[in-house]
Write a protein that holds these residues in place. Structure first.
Motif, PDB file in Angstrom:
ATOM      1  N   PHE A 207       0.523  -0.957   0.428  1.00  0.00           N
ATOM      2  CA  PHE A 207      -0.001  -0.435  -0.519  1.00  0.00           C
ATOM      3  C   PHE A 207       0.618   1.150  -0.053  1.00  0.00           C
ATOM      4  CE2 PHE A 207      -2.495   3.576   1.861  1.00  0.00           C
ATOM      5  CZ  PHE A 207      -3.827   3.362   1.417  1.00  0.00           C
ATOM      6  N   ILE A 208       2.227   0.944   0.552  1.00  0.00           N
ATOM      7  CA  ILE A 208       2.948   2.214   0.706  1.00  0.00           C
ATOM      8  C   ILE A 208       3.705   3.126  -0.668  1.00  0.00           C
ATOM      9  CG2 ILE A 208       5.136   3.205   1.504  1.00  0.00           C
ATOM     10  CD1 ILE A 208       4.754   1.486   3.933  1.00  0.00           C
ATOM     11  N   VAL A 209       3.804   1.661  -1.657  1.00  0.00           N
ATOM     12  CA  VAL A 209       4.183   1.634  -3.077  1.00  0.00           C
ATOM     13  C   VAL A 209       3.118   2.191  -3.941  1.00  0.00           C
ATOM     14  CG1 VAL A 209       4.912   0.587  -4.728  1.00  0.00           C
ATOM     15  CG2 VAL A 209       5.647   0.274  -2.950  1.00  0.00           C
ATOM     16  N   VAL A 210       1.876   1.934  -3.277  1.00  0.00           N
ATOM     17  CA  VAL A 210       0.490   1.909  -3.963  1.00  0.00           C
ATOM     18  C   VAL A 210       0.023   3.648  -4.065  1.00  0.00           C
ATOM     19  CG1 VAL A 210      -1.741   1.728  -4.476  1.00  0.00           C
ATOM     20  CG2 VAL A 210      -0.636  -0.418  -4.030  1.00  0.00           C
ATOM     21  N   ALA A 216       1.905  10.341  -7.155  1.00  0.00           N
ATOM     22  CA  ALA A 216       2.793  10.871  -7.945  1.00  0.00           C
ATOM     23  C   ALA A 216       1.975  11.291  -9.378  1.00  0.00           C
ATOM     24  CB  ALA A 216       3.641   9.546  -8.893  1.00  0.00           C
ATOM     25  N   VAL A 217       1.004  10.104 -10.014  1.00  0.00           N
ATOM     26  CA  VAL A 217      -0.725  10.430 -10.620  1.00  0.00           C
ATOM     27  C   VAL A 217      -1.063  11.317 -10.841  1.00  0.00           C
ATOM     28  CG1 VAL A 217      -2.353   9.030 -12.129  1.00  0.00           C
ATOM     29  CG2 VAL A 217      -0.395   8.234 -11.790  1.00  0.00           C
ATOM     30  N   VAL A 231       2.646  10.389   2.331  1.00  0.00           N
ATOM     31  CA  VAL A 231       1.988  10.029   3.774  1.00  0.00           C
ATOM     32  C   VAL A 231       0.989   9.816   3.923  1.00  0.00           C
ATOM     33  CG1 VAL A 231       3.340  10.589   5.909  1.00  0.00           C
ATOM     34  CG2 VAL A 231       4.506  11.056   3.428  1.00  0.00           C
ATOM     35  N   PRO A 232      -0.231  10.930   3.794  1.00  0.00           N
ATOM     36  CA  PRO A 232      -1.884  10.470   5.177  1.00  0.00           C
ATOM     37  C   PRO A 232      -2.241   9.455   4.238  1.00  0.00           C
ATOM     38  CG  PRO A 232      -1.752  12.982   4.480  1.00  0.00           C
ATOM     39  CD  PRO A 232      -0.345  12.351   3.357  1.00  0.00           C
ATOM     40  N   MET A 233      -1.867   9.368   3.257  1.00  0.00           N
ATOM     41  CA  MET A 233      -2.730   7.826   2.873  1.00  0.00           C
ATOM     42  C   MET A 233      -2.360   6.892   3.491  1.00  0.00           C
ATOM     43  SD  MET A 233      -3.102   8.512  -1.078  1.00  0.00           S
ATOM     44  CE  MET A 233      -3.834   6.586  -1.462  1.00  0.00           C
ATOM     45  N   CYS A 234      -1.293   7.165   4.290  1.00  0.00           N
ATOM     46  CA  CYS A 234      -0.618   5.642   4.009  1.00  0.00           C
ATOM     47  C   CYS A 234      -0.993   5.544   6.294  1.00  0.00           C
ATOM     48  CB  CYS A 234       0.880   5.723   4.427  1.00  0.00           C
ATOM     49  SG  CYS A 234       1.795   5.309   2.664  1.00  0.00           S
TER      50      CYS A 234
END
Length: 267
Positions: A207-210, A216-217, A231-234
């Motif tokens: 999930f961190i990579v995703v 980035a997109v 960072v907030p998503m993680c």
């Protein structure tokens, strides 16, 4: 002919014809649009379209020379851009009302134990959306434009077009508002047995990579906004795992609770 409906099922006999569902959907859409319209009228009275433009332009104006202003390249931009901002602000202001109409449409098909926590889930989702938008307005944009203005050559006067600026800002609002729904999505996935909490924990690294790929997109090509989204998503992913435990227990059906209690007594 015998009735095959389960008398213990509280939803038995509540089915409606397809046309009735369409009429109910039409009414809910009209109620939602009316709420948005009322909010637009209120915002048009105060602070007005110009006040809304000034508000969302504060992050970039803070890093521009005092005499510099945003420009309007298009002939009709001075009219359509404030109207677009007014519509978006009206939708955001009426977001809880709009989500409530969605809930009211699907509520007849929910059991009582599901209804008790559907509304809190809507409140949580709305609050997270507002939090994401506020995070963009008061933190991300300031850092992003400070970075952009810092790398702008001295021979270049960075005065963006108001239409492109508003489009970029609204896209960031949407991206962060949706990204901050990660806890809600995680809780629902666990609740409907689509994934287990143990699987979510083992998926942390992926999930961190995703999250960084998504950042980035959907964000501008600068490191500040990408990190500010990823960072907030993680962190919200971890919050969703914690909240999923509570949500599953709180929305458990009475039959499941009784079965679990009987199994515990039989040990």
């Amino acid at each position: 002919m015998s009735d095959s409906r389960d008398p213990a099922d509280e939803l038995a006999g509540t089915e409606q014809p397809f046309v009735a569902h369409l009429m109910e959907l039409r009414d809910r859409i009209l109620y939602a649009l009316a709420g948005v319209g009322v909010c637009m009228v209120l915002l048009a009275i105060w602070p007005g379209p110009s006040g809304l433009i000034d508000f969302i332009a504060q992050p970039i104006r803070a890093h521009m020379p005092p005499e510099a202003r945003l420009i309007a390249v298009g002939v009709f931009s001075p009219f359509f851009v404030p109207l677009k901002v007014l519509m978006m602000a009206g939708l955001l202001m009426a977001l809880p009302w709009v989500i409530y109409q969605v809930w009211a449409f699907v509520a007849p098909g929910l059991y009582s134990h599901e209804k008790r926590f559907a509304l809190p889930l809507i409140v949580i989702g709305s609050a997270l959306a507002y939090l994401g938008i506020a995070f963009v307005q008061f933190f991300v944009l300031d850092k992003m434009f400070a970075f952009i203005q810092g790398v702008t050559p001295a021979s270049v006067n960075a005065t963006p077009d108001i239409a492109s600026y508003v489009e970029a800002i609204l896209s960031l609002y949407l991206a962060f508002g949706l990204a901050f729904q990660v806890p809600v999505v995680v809780m629902l996935l666990v609740r409907f047995d689509m994934v287990t909490i143990d699987k979510l924990k083992s998926f942390r690294g992926y999930f961190i990579v995703v999250s960084f790929i998504i950042a980035a997109v959907v964000t501008p090509p600068d490191v500040i906004s990408q990190i500010a989204l990823a960072v907030p998503m993680c962190l919200l992913y971890e919050l969703g795992i914690i909240g999923a435990r509570w949500f599953v227990r709180a929305t458990r059906a009475p039959d499941d609770e009784a079965a679990e209690g009987g199994a515990a007594d039989g040990r």
